[in-house]
Every structure is written in C-alpha cells, then in structure tokens.
Design a protein around this motif. Sequence first.
Motif, mmCIF file in Angstrom:
data_model
loop_
_atom_site.group_PDB
_atom_site.id
_atom_site.type_symbol
_atom_site.label_atom_id
_atom_site.label_comp_id
_atom_site.label_asym_id
_atom_site.label_seq_id
_atom_site.Cartn_x
_atom_site.Cartn_y
_atom_site.Cartn_z
ATOM 1 N N VAL A 6 1.058 -1.244 -0.151
ATOM 2 C CA VAL A 6 -0.139 0.185 0.488
ATOM 3 C C VAL A 6 0.801 1.523 0.127
ATOM 4 C CG1 VAL A 6 -1.541 -1.331 1.499
ATOM 5 C CG2 VAL A 6 -0.213 -0.108 2.721
ATOM 6 N N GLN A 7 0.220 2.204 -0.426
ATOM 7 C CA GLN A 7 1.106 3.664 -0.014
ATOM 8 C C GLN A 7 -0.026 4.518 0.217
ATOM 9 O OE1 GLN A 7 1.543 5.656 -3.976
ATOM 10 N NE2 GLN A 7 3.020 6.741 -2.877
ATOM 11 N N LEU A 8 0.636 4.809 1.456
ATOM 12 C CA LEU A 8 -0.838 6.327 2.387
ATOM 13 C C LEU A 8 0.042 7.293 2.095
ATOM 14 C CD1 LEU A 8 0.774 4.655 5.810
ATOM 15 C CD2 LEU A 8 -0.359 3.579 4.535
ATOM 16 N N PHE A 9 -1.779 8.075 1.827
ATOM 17 C CA PHE A 9 -1.566 10.190 1.443
ATOM 18 C C PHE A 9 -2.645 9.926 2.858
ATOM 19 C CE2 PHE A 9 -1.553 7.336 -2.417
ATOM 20 C CZ PHE A 9 -0.417 8.018 -3.478
ATOM 21 N N SER A 10 -1.812 11.206 3.362
ATOM 22 C CA SER A 10 -2.759 12.347 4.702
ATOM 23 C C SER A 10 -3.578 13.677 3.796
ATOM 24 C CB SER A 10 -1.456 12.361 5.291
ATOM 25 O OG SER A 10 -2.175 13.651 6.247
ATOM 26 N N LEU A 11 -4.812 13.128 4.610
ATOM 27 C CA LEU A 11 -5.555 14.399 4.244
ATOM 28 C C LEU A 11 -5.690 15.319 5.621
ATOM 29 C CD1 LEU A 11 -8.377 13.016 1.771
ATOM 30 C CD2 LEU A 11 -6.660 14.328 1.456
ATOM 31 N N SER A 12 -5.555 16.894 5.999
ATOM 32 C CA SER A 12 -5.572 17.387 6.682
ATOM 33 C C SER A 12 -7.397 17.744 6.607
ATOM 34 C CB SER A 12 -4.889 18.547 6.407
ATOM 35 O OG SER A 12 -5.492 19.435 7.871
ATOM 36 N N PRO A 13 -8.085 17.599 7.867
ATOM 37 C CA PRO A 13 -7.574 17.197 8.952
ATOM 38 C C PRO A 13 -7.187 15.826 9.918
ATOM 39 C CG PRO A 13 -9.547 17.890 10.053
ATOM 40 C CD PRO A 13 -9.029 18.348 8.774
#
Length: 437
Positions: A215-222
């Motif tokens: 997998v690849q992790l993507f961050s969305l705020s918040p």
Amino acid sequence: SMPSEMLLKIFSYLDAVSLLAVGCVNKRFYELANDNGIWLKLYSSRLRPKWTIWKMKSKQTETVSLNCAALHDKNPGYWKKEYIFKQTSAFKTRVMRLVKFLDPYTGLPCKNKEAMKVSGLSWIIVLKDKNGKEHVVEKPNLSFKDTSVTVLWHGTDWPCLDNLSTLKLFGVTPLLPDQSIPPNKNGPRRFSLIAEYHLANLTENSVVVGADELVQLFSLSPGLLVGIWKEKNEIAFVMANLHYNQLLERSILGSATVQYVPPPNKPFLDDIDSEYGLHDYSLHLDLHGRNCMYLCGSFKCLFCRKRDIENGYLTLRVVNLKDNRKHLPIIGTLGICWETDVFKGNVKDCFVMDLTLLDETGKPFWCFSAPVHMELSTKSSGLYDYMGHVYTADYADSEGKVCVEFVWLEETKEYIIVSLVLYVSTEKVNSWYGTNY
C-alpha cells in the motif's frame, strides 16, 4: 384498511424508539406516529414536568391531557419534537458532565472512555461518488492512546477510487440513548459531522506519507490517512486520528450537515509585561504507530520572548540541538501499522504525532493528532556524540508548525530526537488572547 383509531390505540403501547421506527413505514404511519396525544403521554411519564395538572390522580391524567390546550393548540409532531429535544439535551448534559474532570498530566478530560461508553458513540465514514450515491462504512477498529483515538476502517467492497468525490467523517450516537440497554444499531441515530474531505485527484493533491510492498499512504488534513493498493489503485483502508480535545463535542454537538464550532477563548488576565511574550506553557507529546508507542513525554515551563517573533510565528524550543541532556531516545523502529481482512503491514519512516500544547492556565491551546512522514536530510548531525544520518519530520496547519530532527544511531539501532521546535502562528495567539503580537 385498519381504522386510524385502532392503529392509534396500538401505537399508544409502543415506546419512543418503536414509534420512530413505525413512522418510517409509510406516510400514513408517519402521520399517526406523530400523534400529540401519544407523545404527550411519553413526555409526561419519562420527563415528569412539574405542572399542577400532573398532580391529579393517574386515572384523570389521560382524560384531561387529551382535551387540554397542550394538544389542540399544537401542530402534529410538536410533542414528539419536544420529547426528543429534552431527552437529547439531558443526554448531552450527562456526557459533558463526565468530561469536566481534567487529567493534570495531559490537561485533557480523564473520563473520555467512560463518556464515550455512556453516549454509545461510534464513528462512520460516508463515501460519496460523482453520481451522488453514498456508501456507508461502519464497524471500525479502535486504538486508544493517552490523548487520542485511532479509528481504522477496512473492507473488501470499497467503491472505485476514481469515481469518488468526497469522504465525510461522522460521530454517531443513539437518538434516544438508554443506559439500561446497549444501543441498537438499527434504531434511530444522530449524526454529527466531524470533517469532510475531497477525494478528487487524491493521489495528486494529498501528502504522501510512505509506502510498503502493498500500500501507499496519503494524508488529508485534518488527521485522515488513506491507504491505496499499489496494484489496483483502490482504497485498502481509511484511518482517522482523533485528538481528545473537543472530540466529544465535535462527535455529539454538531449536526449532520454543519460541524461543531467551539466557543472563543476567554482570555486570562495576565499582569506580566507583554514584552515577555508567551510563558509557562506545557507540552504533552506522543509518537505512536497505532499499535505501538514510540515516545510519550511532557515538557514544562516553555516560553517565547516577544523579540523572538519572526515571519508570523512565535518560537517555542522544546529540545535544543546543543543541549544533549534533553535529547530523547525513540523506542522501536518508527512506522505506522495497518491491517485489512486478509493483509497486515507496517509502513516505515512515518508515525502518528499527538500534540497537546497547554497555555499558562493549563487550558488546551493547540492540539492535533496527525500522521507525519520522515525525510533524510542532506546535512550531518554536527554532534560528536551522535555520528549518523539526520532525518527531519515536519507538520504544519493553520495554527502552527512542528519541526523535529532525528539522528539514526547505527550502533544501537535507534533514533534520537536532537531538536524539537514549535512555531505558533501569531494569528492563533492574537485570537486566543485578544492581543496584537
């Protein structure tokens, strides 16, 4: 074909939750289940208002209530709304009373778990595709820490990522909670919008946290982490990191369409010279990978003089590069653990940061729980005690920035935090204190 009078008689034996369920059958049942006479009886029996009319004998009460102005002067459904409003208000008061007791260690409510249990609180995500169709994902896995809770959803029937437009995070509580019985998932529930995220062009517009073989992790705020399968470019899991500060308020006091907005801070009268800047702040910092804790530390007496303000930020130095007495070792190898129905993994060189900054009165000033990724720096440590690669990890939002420097010690196979600096936005300080830095 059953007469309405007979149906009303049957409905009069139902409790509030059953009445709400019956009202969903069809339009006729909905209108009958809104009958003011039935709901007024429920209102008087459960909430017991202190009216002189209710001091009469029980046999007379029903006869009087059916003919009183409380029925004839009100629109259908009035007493239903009043009953629900009173019950939910009493429920919110009971839950908020539990979170008044603060933990002197973190400055946060010490009965968060108990309050969540009493409220029957759970969290769901609603995925909306570009055609407007909604997909509800429930049954998450929870992981509690000192200052946050991590909520993980996974499944095998996720909608195609390319067709999704938004993701909404909701807190869900029973509409009419009953402490004597566990909440019924099929019963009426109340939704409180916590955050909304746009998923269009997710892989291009969000921050890449890290990746492993699957997998690849993507961050969305918040505080939202989305795991994408490398092979299929589809969602593998969604992980939300929720800080305890205002968690219950955001999960309970908002509506299904509007997020809860906390009231503005009432400034504390301070007789210290304003030129002194911020003083006597406290920091509680947790670094974890969902299932394992890497660092748990508290730091007192943090301060920033006014002359240190630069580029719209006030600087709070927590760990100084030159003061090796305050350098912090990290326990274990940094990474974020994930799992699905079949697979498990650990994405290295990233972690979840839980930050709680308290002002001089011990009140939460800046709080967040969010995934952070590490990057290899081009500079060397510059310290004789630590000869190794330097890594940096930065976080930023509208209220401030956090900059961390690690040194990797090959001999002992561990990271050492040699620098930790908080940059607090002057806009945040000005709105908090009503001043002008």
